[in-house]
Structure formats: C-alpha cells, structure tokens
Design an enzyme around this catalytic site. Structure first.
Site, PDB file in Angstrom:
ATOM      1  N   ASP A 106      13.933 -18.637  24.864  1.00 50.30           N
ATOM      2  CA  ASP A 106      14.251 -17.636  23.332  1.00 50.30           C
ATOM      3  C   ASP A 106      14.905 -16.482  24.016  1.00 50.30           C
ATOM      4  OD1 ASP A 106      14.295 -20.078  22.172  1.00 50.30           O
ATOM      5  OD2 ASP A 106      11.806 -19.770  22.419  1.00 50.30           O
ATOM      6  N   ASP A 171      19.512 -25.498  22.285  1.00 45.55           N
ATOM      7  CA  ASP A 171      19.370 -24.634  21.615  1.00 45.55           C
ATOM      8  C   ASP A 171      19.568 -23.047  22.985  1.00 45.55           C
ATOM      9  OD1 ASP A 171      17.365 -26.367  21.023  1.00 45.55           O
ATOM     10  OD2 ASP A 171      16.639 -25.521  19.333  1.00 45.55           O
TER      11      ASP A 171
HETATM   12  N1  GLY Z   1      15.669 -22.936  18.581  1.00 49.04           N
HETATM   13  C1  GLY Z   1      13.760 -23.725  17.738  1.00 49.04           C
HETATM   14  C2  GLY Z   1      14.956 -24.076  16.447  1.00 49.04           C
HETATM   15  O1  GLY Z   1      16.160 -24.317  16.367  1.00 49.04           O
HETATM   16  O2  GLY Z   1      14.247 -24.412  15.655  1.00 49.04           O
END
Ligand code: GLY
Length: 389
Positions: A106, A171
C-alpha cells in the site's frame, strides 16, 4: 463536456460546500491522520502500537488520503494552512518507514497523495526522497517468476492460511503509479518495467471475460503458476466486489496515462462497461454486485472511485464516446450528493455508507478514501484536480 446531465452551477455549489467543510474540519483534525469518524469525530491512525507492527496505526494503508485531501485543498485555495497541515501528515508518516513489517504493497496509496503531491507542488527534496524510498520498497515486493507484486505480508490471524507469498490483489493497480513516477523522476527504467509486468499479469489473470475482476489471485511464488482466485473483501470467490472493480477500472486508466499502452485503456474501458451495466437505477452501489439483495449493504466509496476513473476515461476517448462515461460518473456523484453525504457541521466526514468489506462486522461507516475520491471527482468535473497518481 457537452451532452451530459450536469450543470456548472451544481459543480460549483458542491465544491463550495466541500471548501466550507474542509475549512473547519482541517483545523479540528490538523494533528490527526483520520480513517473514519466515531460519533462524528475523526479518529486518529498516526499512533503506533509497539507490540504489533500491523496495528491500525501509523502503518495503516489509508494514511495517505487525509494528506491527499489537504494537498487538493491547497492546490485549489493556496491557503498556507493546508500546506502546513499536509506537511505535518507527511512527517508523521516517516514513522511508518522504520516499522517496515507493517508496510504492505500500500505504499503507493500512502506516499503518492503525500510525498509525491508535495514534491509536485513545492519541489521539496525531502518529499522526493521519501517517495523514492517508498517506490524502492514497492519494487522490492516484485516476484520475477510470476511477474507480480506481492500484496500483503503474512497475515497475523491464527488458524488461517497466513502464507501470502504468492498473493497479488487488484488494489495494487493504485500502488504501481508510484513506480511509474519513480522512473519519470529518475530516468531509471526498472520501476516502470516492474509496474508494466505487474499490470500485464493482472490484465491476463484478474480480468474475467465479462469485464469483472477478481480481488485476490494466488500464484505459486516459486514458479509463478496461477493457483486460485479468492473473493477477498467481496461476497464470494466468484463474485464481484465493487471497490475492487473500481481499483481495476481507474487503475488501468492510470497505467494507460503513464505508458500509452492501448491494452490498458481497453482494459479500463472493459471494466468500466461492466461497472456501468451494473449501476442500479438509484445509483446506490452495493458492496458486491453479486451479493444477496438483503441485507442491502452499500459502499459509497466504490461510487466515488468509479466516478474518478470514468471521468478520466472520458478525457481520452473519442468525442462520441465521452458522454456515456461522463453521464455514469455524474449519476454516481449526484446520488452521493443527494443520499450519502453529511454536509452538516455535526460530523467530520463527507460520505456516509462506506463499507470496508462484505463480511466485516461493521458496514455503512465513513471512510476517508470515500471522502478523498469524492473530492477528487468533483475537482475533476471542474477541470482542476491535482493529479498525482
Ligand atoms: N485496499 C484495501 C481496500 O480497498 O479496502
């Protein structure tokens, strides 16, 4: 912008309400990094639990979005308080680098809206170094055998399959723009090569024939072979988690913007067509397009992210195609404005009705990235968003 169903007055009115609310909320939350609201008050994820690097503190994956909102506001208003508050968020995030184990893929979500935004606006070399450090962490998660970026570190929960060495998730299409940025900033092609290899893998293994996408795909981490797909935050393994669709839709659009590779635009459009075909008449987006009708769980964040991606697609397609994407984006944003936004002075959030995942115990809460993407989408409609992805 012709042949669409929104007026300049509506856009200006919503932006003026955003500015009014951000003016006082930013003062109240200037020392925090919020994720959600509790009884209308922003929580704070800038702390650190020394017994658990994975705690929902400074390493929390959403910790870039509040900074992103502050940079968007600074870009709009040039009020120095926004620059000051945004810089404070960025400095707090330095604590996450040293925790290391709590950082997953992330880092794009975390340092694009903070350090890359700061560097774009101010030229601050400290921001440049932070962004490059984050890009190197992301590049270090690349699996050359499978040509994918590993999503998460091993999961902490006992009694579950915690080995995530071969896991990639949709994601990550929002994290790889940090790699494109790193190549653009340094002229070193390695970062972009990794990003494109990952995007190609996702294009070939996550996107289904109908244009929907998987959330999680597991590969053999030694030889890269496909093992299986998981439903992840959606309803079931073969279902269609709406926020995941939007990470794919807007994510492939971002990859197209950085590479001009036509297949990325085509893929963004395919996912967009699937998404548009599934928007209900009331434009309230469920958590999963294939969830049962009851309970009628919603996810306002998916609507906001989709709107951003659809507007971006509208900017690059032929004139005769534009209206379809813009009309869908405006339908989503108007439904949010009319049904899911708290414009009052009683709550620090904008959007209600966000849901992190179908099977979590909590639904219909405010979530900071919903607020961020709603704001970005409205500034896009106005034609003057700060684009750092
Ligand atoms: N990246 C995790 C979500 O979208 O919740």
């Amino acid at each position: 912008m012709k042949d669409t169903e929104y007026s300049k007055e509506w856009v200006d009115e919503v932006i003026s309400k955003i500015k009014h609310k951000m003016d006082w909320v930013s003062d109240k939350s200037q020392h925090k990094i919020p994720y959600t609201t509790i009884d209308g008050i922003h929580d704070d994820r800038s702390g650190y639990n020394p017994s658990n690097d994975n705690a929902d503190g400074i390493c929390w994956w959403t910790n870039g979005f509040w900074g992103g909102m502050l940079w968007q506001m600074y870009y709009q208003t040039r009020e120095t308080k926004y620059l000051e508050y945004a810089s404070r968020v960025e400095e707090k995030l330095d604590g996450a680098f040293l925790k290391f184990h709590g950082l997953h893929h992330d880092v794009g979500f975390m340092w694009l809206p903070t350090s890359v935004a700061s560097y774009m606006i101010t030229g601050n070399l400290e921001s440049y170094k932070r962004a490059l450090l984050a890009a190197n962490l992301l590049a270090g998660r690349y699996n050359p055998a499978g040509k994918f970026i590993r999503a998460w570190n091993d999961l902490p929960e006992p009694n579950t399959d915690t080995d995530t060495r071969g896991w990639a998730i949709i994601d990550c299409m929002f994290n790889i723009p940090l790699l494109y940025w790193a190549t653009e900033a340094t002229s070193d092609p390695r970062f972009k090569q990794i990003a494109m290899n990952h995007a190609d893998t996702v294009m070939n293994t996550f996107v289904r024939p109908d244009g929907s996408v998987h959330h999680i795909v597991e590969f053999d981490p030694f030889n890269g072979e496909f093992i299986k797909a998981y439903g992840g935050q959606g309803y079931a393994d073969d279902s269609s988690w709406t926020r995941g669709q939007t990470w794919g839709l807007y994510g492939f659009m971002m990859s197209y913007k950085h590479t001009d590779k036509q297949e990325y635009l085509d893929t963004a459009k395919r996912i967009a067509h699937y998404f548009i075909a599934n928007i209900p008449d009331n434009a309230i987006i469920p958590i999963d397009f294939r969830q049962p009708q009851e309970p009628a769980y919603q996810d306002s964040t998916a609507a906001a992210i989709a709107a951003c991606g659809l507007i971006e697609i509208a900017h690059v397609v032929h004139d005769f195609e534009k209206a379809m994407y813009l009309r869908a984006a405006v339908k989503l944003l108007k439904a949010l404005d009319e049904q899911s936004i708290d414009w009052s002075d009683n709550c620090h959030c904008f959007l209600k009705n966000g849901s992190a995942s179908y099977h979590s115990t909590q639904h219909h809460q405010s979530i900071i990235y919903g607020d961020y993407y709603f704001m970005e989408a409205m500034f896009k409609l106005k034609g003057n968003d700060l684009y750092f992805w």
